[in-house]
Design a protein around this motif. Structure first.
Motif, PDB file in Angstrom:
ATOM      1  N   UNK A  56       0.860  -1.177   0.000  1.00  0.00           N
ATOM      2  CA  UNK A  56       0.000   0.000   0.000  1.00  0.00           C
ATOM      3  C   UNK A  56       0.895   1.224   0.000  1.00  0.00           C
ATOM      4  N   UNK A  57       0.669   2.120  -0.959  1.00  0.00           N
ATOM      5  CA  UNK A  57       1.484   3.327  -1.077  1.00  0.00           C
ATOM      6  C   UNK A  57       0.624   4.554  -0.841  1.00  0.00           C
ATOM      7  N   UNK A  58       1.180   5.540  -0.142  1.00  0.00           N
ATOM      8  CA  UNK A  58       0.500   6.818   0.033  1.00  0.00           C
ATOM      9  C   UNK A  58       0.741   7.671  -1.198  1.00  0.00           C
ATOM     10  N   UNK A  59      -0.305   8.372  -1.632  1.00  0.00           N
ATOM     11  CA  UNK A  59      -0.227   9.203  -2.830  1.00  0.00           C
ATOM     12  C   UNK A  59      -0.754  10.602  -2.555  1.00  0.00           C
ATOM     13  N   UNK A  60      -0.266  11.542  -3.368  1.00  0.00           N
ATOM     14  CA  UNK A  60      -0.797  12.903  -3.393  1.00  0.00           C
ATOM     15  C   UNK A  60      -0.997  13.315  -4.839  1.00  0.00           C
ATOM     16  N   UNK A  61      -1.791  14.346  -5.026  1.00  0.00           N
ATOM     17  CA  UNK A  61      -1.876  14.995  -6.329  1.00  0.00           C
ATOM     18  C   UNK A  61      -0.746  16.019  -6.391  1.00  0.00           C
ATOM     19  N   UNK A  62       0.063  16.004  -7.436  1.00  0.00           N
ATOM     20  CA  UNK A  62       1.208  16.919  -7.471  1.00  0.00           C
ATOM     21  C   UNK A  62       0.810  18.387  -7.440  1.00  0.00           C
ATOM     22  N   UNK A  63      -0.335  18.734  -7.991  1.00  0.00           N
ATOM     23  CA  UNK A  63      -0.740  20.138  -8.074  1.00  0.00           C
ATOM     24  C   UNK A  63      -1.149  20.729  -6.734  1.00  0.00           C
ATOM     25  N   UNK A  64      -1.314  19.876  -5.721  1.00  0.00           N
ATOM     26  CA  UNK A  64      -1.540  20.385  -4.370  1.00  0.00           C
ATOM     27  C   UNK A  64      -0.260  20.986  -3.797  1.00  0.00           C
ATOM     28  N   UNK A  65       0.897  20.651  -4.401  1.00  0.00           N
ATOM     29  CA  UNK A  65       2.188  21.075  -3.877  1.00  0.00           C
ATOM     30  C   UNK A  65       3.035  21.861  -4.878  1.00  0.00           C
ATOM     31  N   UNK A  66       2.873  21.568  -6.151  1.00  0.00           N
ATOM     32  CA  UNK A  66       3.608  22.272  -7.210  1.00  0.00           C
ATOM     33  C   UNK A  66       2.586  22.708  -8.250  1.00  0.00           C
ATOM     34  N   UNK A  67       2.194  23.968  -8.184  1.00  0.00           N
ATOM     35  CA  UNK A  67       1.107  24.462  -9.050  1.00  0.00           C
ATOM     36  C   UNK A  67       1.413  24.325 -10.534  1.00  0.00           C
ATOM     37  N   UNK A  68       2.689  24.439 -10.923  1.00  0.00           N
ATOM     38  CA  UNK A  68       3.041  24.362 -12.346  1.00  0.00           C
ATOM     39  C   UNK A  68       3.693  23.022 -12.715  1.00  0.00           C
ATOM     40  N   UNK A  69       3.373  21.974 -11.953  1.00  0.00           N
ATOM     41  CA  UNK A  69       3.902  20.635 -12.231  1.00  0.00           C
ATOM     42  C   UNK A  69       3.500  20.221 -13.644  1.00  0.00           C
TER      43      UNK A  69
END
Length: 137
Positions: A56-69
């Motif tokens: 089981x891996x934890x995930x995030x949406x990149x745009x929550x942290x890097x707006x111009x990802x």
């Protein structure tokens, strides 16, 4: 179908929720079937193997942290995921939590086609992103 999970105990899920990684996820190549689970009251998700509760891996949406990802998929990756439109794409990054630091792998995002539930972790080339970029929650 019922599966055992690392963080949520036993859960019921529909076949339509299963995400298939034809080649597995790097480090877990034998695990091909996963389900995406929300973690309540956070912006984290889990991608849980349906066959091994300990994968089981934890995930995030990149745009929550890097707006111009930004990512660019190769023609081969587009074909493998059977993508026909950018609206079909969900992008997530794996998170690692250590004693006093939370990092995200922005260099190797997990891409999911939300129409057919095909998934793949890709490695970005010529990227400014890091494999262990610290994030603040």
């Amino acid at each position: 179908m019922k599966i055992s999970t690392k963080f949520f105990g036993e859960i019921e899920l529909e076949d339509s929720q299963i995400i298939t990684f034809k080649r597995g996820i790097p480090g877990f190549e034998n695990e091909k079937k996963f389900v995406l689970l929300d973690i309540e009251d956070t912006n984290f998700k889990c991608i849980q193997s349906i066959n091994d509760k300990d994968v089981c891996l934890l995930l995030i949406s990149p745009w929550d942290y890097i707006k111009d990802y930004e990512i660019e998929l190769s023609d081969e990756e587009i074909k493998e995921l059977e993508l026909t439109s950018h609206e079909q794409v969900m992008v997530y990054n794996v998170v690692t939590i250590r004693e006093n630091k939370i990092t995200a792998n922005f260099l190797a995002p997990i891409i999911i086609n939300i129409i057919n539930n095909n998934g793949k972790q890709i490695i970005l080339t010529d990227s400014k992103y890091s494999i262990r970029q610290e994030i603040k929650c």
